[in-house]
Design an enzyme around this catalytic site. Structure first.
Site, mmCIF file in Angstrom:
data_model
loop_
_atom_site.group_PDB
_atom_site.id
_atom_site.type_symbol
_atom_site.label_atom_id
_atom_site.label_comp_id
_atom_site.label_asym_id
_atom_site.label_seq_id
_atom_site.Cartn_x
_atom_site.Cartn_y
_atom_site.Cartn_z
ATOM 1 N N GLN A 1 -46.136 39.743 -91.672
ATOM 2 C CA GLN A 1 -46.008 40.541 -90.747
ATOM 3 C C GLN A 1 -44.355 40.706 -90.470
ATOM 4 O OE1 GLN A 1 -48.678 42.698 -88.292
ATOM 5 N NE2 GLN A 1 -47.637 42.218 -86.557
ATOM 6 N N SER B 1 -42.263 40.956 -82.247
ATOM 7 C CA SER B 1 -43.255 41.653 -81.093
ATOM 8 C C SER B 1 -43.484 43.353 -81.710
ATOM 9 C CB SER B 1 -42.494 41.277 -80.410
ATOM 10 O OG SER B 1 -43.092 40.449 -79.682
ATOM 11 N N GLY C 1 -46.949 31.786 -92.548
ATOM 12 C CA GLY C 1 -47.020 30.995 -93.382
ATOM 13 C C GLY C 1 -47.518 30.753 -94.724
ATOM 14 N N ARG D 1 -53.889 2.315 -67.306
ATOM 15 C CA ARG D 1 -52.120 1.996 -66.703
ATOM 16 C C ARG D 1 -52.885 1.111 -65.215
ATOM 17 N NH1 ARG D 1 -48.408 0.248 -68.503
ATOM 18 N NH2 ARG D 1 -46.404 0.573 -67.655
ATOM 19 N N GLN E 1 -52.104 11.632 -59.004
ATOM 20 C CA GLN E 1 -52.617 11.342 -60.485
ATOM 21 C C GLN E 1 -53.486 12.517 -60.438
ATOM 22 O OE1 GLN E 1 -50.732 10.084 -62.466
ATOM 23 N NE2 GLN E 1 -51.713 9.222 -64.268
ATOM 24 N N ARG F 1 -52.759 16.284 -60.731
ATOM 25 C CA ARG F 1 -52.582 16.896 -62.136
ATOM 26 C C ARG F 1 -52.877 17.388 -63.090
ATOM 27 N NH1 ARG F 1 -47.848 12.364 -61.914
ATOM 28 N NH2 ARG F 1 -47.409 13.559 -64.230
ATOM 29 N N GLY G 1 -43.541 6.148 -69.635
ATOM 30 C CA GLY G 1 -42.995 6.417 -70.263
ATOM 31 C C GLY G 1 -43.406 6.795 -71.502
ATOM 32 N N GLU H 1 -48.404 35.106 -83.309
ATOM 33 C CA GLU H 1 -49.779 36.298 -82.850
ATOM 34 C C GLU H 1 -49.200 36.377 -81.372
ATOM 35 O OE1 GLU H 1 -52.014 37.791 -84.596
ATOM 36 O OE2 GLU H 1 -51.573 35.863 -86.040
#
Ligand SMILES: CCCCCCC/C=C/C(=O)SCCNC(=O)CCNC(=O)[C@H](O)C(C)(C)COP(=O)(O)OP(=O)(O)OC[C@H]1O[C@@H](n2cnc3c(N)ncnc32)[C@H](O)[C@@H]1OP(=O)(O)O
Ligand code: FAD
Length: 643
Positions: free
Chosen positions: A117, A124, A157, A290, A310, A313, A381, A404
């Site tokens: 397409q 768009s 694709g 950690r 932490q 988030r 890191g 899409e």
């Protein structure tokens, strides 16, 4: 919880079986992918796809099993376009005869298809496509042509090197008259020796973002030089061209030409939770392993997951993964329903389904792409190492915000639907996801009744807040639009507000689907209570993040907004003890995660150390280039070296 996540015991068993099949087969090894050059990478993908097809046939896998198998192989390739777009395009837009001819060939992969397409100049704006399909009455054929450079098909694709056929979208021209964009089945390559057919220029568009992920896909460029195809290769369910050159339209609405995009957007929403849950699983497991700071009397340092920042988030992303899983499941049922209706020529629910698939596609892909990057940062890191699994996951996922249907363009489609719903309010009662707009009077008049932080643990209070915010934003846009003489100009001028109102509407859908899920479909009280906590985290996190909307529309007072935030902090402490169980419930195997940080056994440091030594640079102590380029510098005696 694994069953709740999968949707049913049977669904869990199918996906679990396929995950193990892939993980235990050395052909599907993927750790070494980032070290491969493009050609090797691509060939490796072809090998895996061929082996997967053999397994599907040898083991007589069902369609559902085959989908999971492809998912766990975890490499974008030509089969995605074949199964997710080429086949659905024929199913949705082909006539009975066309389906009878083409589907058996496609379903047995005697032909391999793609969806062509997008062009160099337009993606768009589908109506702006420039490729032409001109009818030649003499020969009963269409002549496919690329009149300009910008009309080159660009991106499809699997098209560069693999696909034998494509659904090509082109402007239909009969006797010099333009009849809009339509889909055509075009053969691209010889089924004998795979060479491109005469008149076609085919190639790859070049390397993409990241390394080992989307570069496994051969996104292609295609140009036509007056290529002829038989008339019956135009997909003719929506419109027909007779051999006399007469153009006719059936009762089927033109929008059905966009039907394949509805189907894929639905799948993309379902897939968002898979990608986000994968990143969240890695970041949660690593945050438990950690430790930084906070050692007392020589004891261990604090696990980073115990830091409130932490949690603030990470846990909303964990909750979002569950929210997207449930909204994806809900959207699938909406889509199955519309598909059955469309087959029976009932088009009544298509506009709402289009708005839901477009809006939820934009909401979930944007939040997932941002969420994956946040998970990378949550791993400090080490998140930047390829062996963390996060950089490649991000590179693989982020184009979902563009393909899409670019996300802002999709939100503007939702806005169109909402504006239309509001302008019809006097005589058409809104239904489904827009039903709340039929209750505008109480939603505009009543304000939030919450008085304590505890009061926020109430699904009715939450739903009303999200409904009032969305309704006030949508109605507000409607009122401002009414002031413009030219509605299109008004729409363009107010597009920023319209996109925000659309987001509020889509967030309302995700929150209400989560609540609905808890009320009806959760097996077991313990699971239900734990998911309730995540549901509140999801809703109150959104409320906190967008508190500007809730305050500006006057539904909440600043005090009520701050009580919501207070409750959110308390909820994080309730998530913490179950955090690992929540992510284990995704049932992601180590093979699928492909992450040293997200290992199930938590054995992160020894394995990170081990992984480093597998880098090709560590094959020898003195690598190629050192003697040629470094030693001369070390040995030179230049004047300024003394400075
Ligand atoms: C999980 C598997 C992964 C597979 C890999 C994916 C690889 C990627 C593949 C691709 O990217 S394929 C290419 C995808 N391209 C797009 O998504 C293009 C986006 N653009 C559009 O969809 C359209 O151009 C547009 C933005 C919707 C605008 O269309 P148009 O110019 O016709 O304008 P409108 O006037 O806005 O719309 C007219 C009318 O049609 C309704 N409508 C639009 N889209 C749909 C739809 N899909 N289904 C049903 N209805 C649709 C729209 O609401 C308007 O209705 P009315 O308001 O007139 O009632
Ligand atoms: C990995 C990948 C795979 C793809 N696979 C395929 C495929 O198989 N087949 C295929 O056909 N295509 C494919 N595509 C193409 C894809 O569908 C398009 O790139 C996508 O639809 C976005 O269109 P665009 O590139 O024209 O973006 P543009 O529309 O040019 O977007 C550029 C910017 O303009 C803004 N914008 C555009 N229009 C408006 C508007 N009306 N109002 C406000 N802002 C606007 C957008 O928000 C964006 O910020 C693929 C793309 C990618 C990245």
């Amino acid at each position: 919880m694994k069953v709740a996540w999968a949707g049913s015991r049977e669904a869990f068993q199918v996906s679990d079986r396929m995950a193990k099949l892939v993980a235990n087969d050395p052909v599907f090894e993927k750790f070494s992918k980032p070290m491969l050059g493009r050609k090797e990478l691509f060939k490796n993908t072809l090998r895996k796809a061929a082996y997967a097809w053999k397994l599907i046939n040898d083991l007589r896998l069902t369609e559902e099993e085959a989908k999971w198998l492809r998912h766990y192989i975890d490499e974008p390739n030509y089969t995605d376009l074949h199964w997710e777009m080429f086949v659905p395009a024929i199913e949705g837009q082909g006539t009975k005869e066309q389906k009878k001819k083409w589907l058996p060939l496609a379903q047995t992969m005697q032909i391999i298809g793609t969806y062509a397409q997008t062009e160099l100049g337009h993606g768009s704006n589908v109506q702006g496509l420039e490729t032409t399909a001109t009818f030649d009455r003499q020969t009963d054929e269409f002549v496919m042509h690329s009149p300009t450079l910008t009309s080159s098909k660009w991106w499809p694709g699997g098209m560069a090197k693999v696909a034998t056929h494509a659904i090509v979208y082109a402007r239909l021209i009969i006797d010099g008259l333009f009849h809009g964009v339509h889909g055509f089945i075009v053969q691209l390559r010889s089924l004998e020796d795979h060479s491109p057919l005469p008149g076609l220029t085919l190639g790859d568009i070049g390397m993409k973002f990241g390394h080992g992920t989307y570069n496994t896909m051969d996104n292609g460029v295609l140009r036509f030089d007056h290529v002829r195809i038989p008339r019956n290769q135009m997909l003719m369910r929506v419109s027909q061209v007779t051999k006399e050159g007469k153009y006719a339209q059936s009762d089927v609405p033109r929008q059905l030409l966009y039907g394949t995009m509805v189907s894929v957007r639905q799948t993309i929403v379902a897939d968002a939770s898979k990608a986000l849950s994968r990143a969240v699983c890695i970041a949660t497991r690593y945050s438990v392993v950690r430790r930084q700071f906070g050692s007392r009397n020589g004891g261990p340092e604090t696990q980073v997951i115990d830091y409130k920042t932490q949690q603030s988030r990470l846990f909303p992303l964990l909750a979002s993964a569950y929210a997207f899983r449930f909204v994806g499941e809900w959207l699938k049922s909406l889509y199955i329903d519309v598909k059955q209706r469309l087959e029976a020529n009932d088009f009544s629910t298509l506009p709402e389904t289009h708005a839901c698939t477009a809006g939820l596609k934009a909401l979930t892909t944007a939040a997932t792409a941002d969420g994956i990057e946040e998970c990378r940062k949550l791993c400090g890191g080490h998140g930047y190492l390829i062996s963390s699994g996060l950089p490649e996951l991000f590179a693989f996922y982020v184009p979902a915000c563009s393909y899409e249907g670019e996300n802002v363009v999709m939100m503007l489609q939702v806005a169109r639907f909402l504006v239309k719903t509001v302008s019809n309010l006097g005589y058409k009662q809104p239904v489904g996801t827009a039903a709340y707009l039929g209750r505008v009077t109480p939603l505009l008049q009543n304000n939030c009744a919450v008085q304590t932080a505890e009061d926020w643990l109430n699904p009715d209070a939450i739903l009303e807040a999200f409904e009032a915010r969305a309704a006030r934003m949508v109605i507000g846009c409607g009122e401002r639009l009414a002031m413009f003489e030219n509605p299109e100009e008004g729409f363009a001028e107010l597009s920023i507000d319209l996109v925000e109102a659309s987001l509020a509407h889509c967030q309302l859908i995700t929150v209400s689907v989560f609540i609905q899920k808890l009320n009806h479909e959760i097996p077991g009280n313990g699971v239900k209570r734990s998911l309730e906590v995540l549901c509140y985290v999801y809703a109150l996190f959104l409320l906190h993040k967008h508190q500007g909307d809730f305050l500006a529309t006057g539904y909440l007072t600043p005090k009520q907004a701050s009580l919501a935030n207070e409750q959110l902090r308390t909820l994080y402490s309730k998530v913490r003890p179950n955090a690992i169980a929540f992510v284990d419930s995704f049932n992601h195997m180590d093979h699928y995660l492909c992450s040293v940080l997200g290992r199930y056994d938590g054995n992160v440091y020894p394995k990170l150390y081990e992984a480093a030594w597998k880098d090709p640079l560590n094959d020898s102590d003195i690598v190629d280039g050192i003697q040629q380029y470094v030693q001369p510098i070390l040995k030179q005696k230049l004047h300024y070296a003394k400075l």
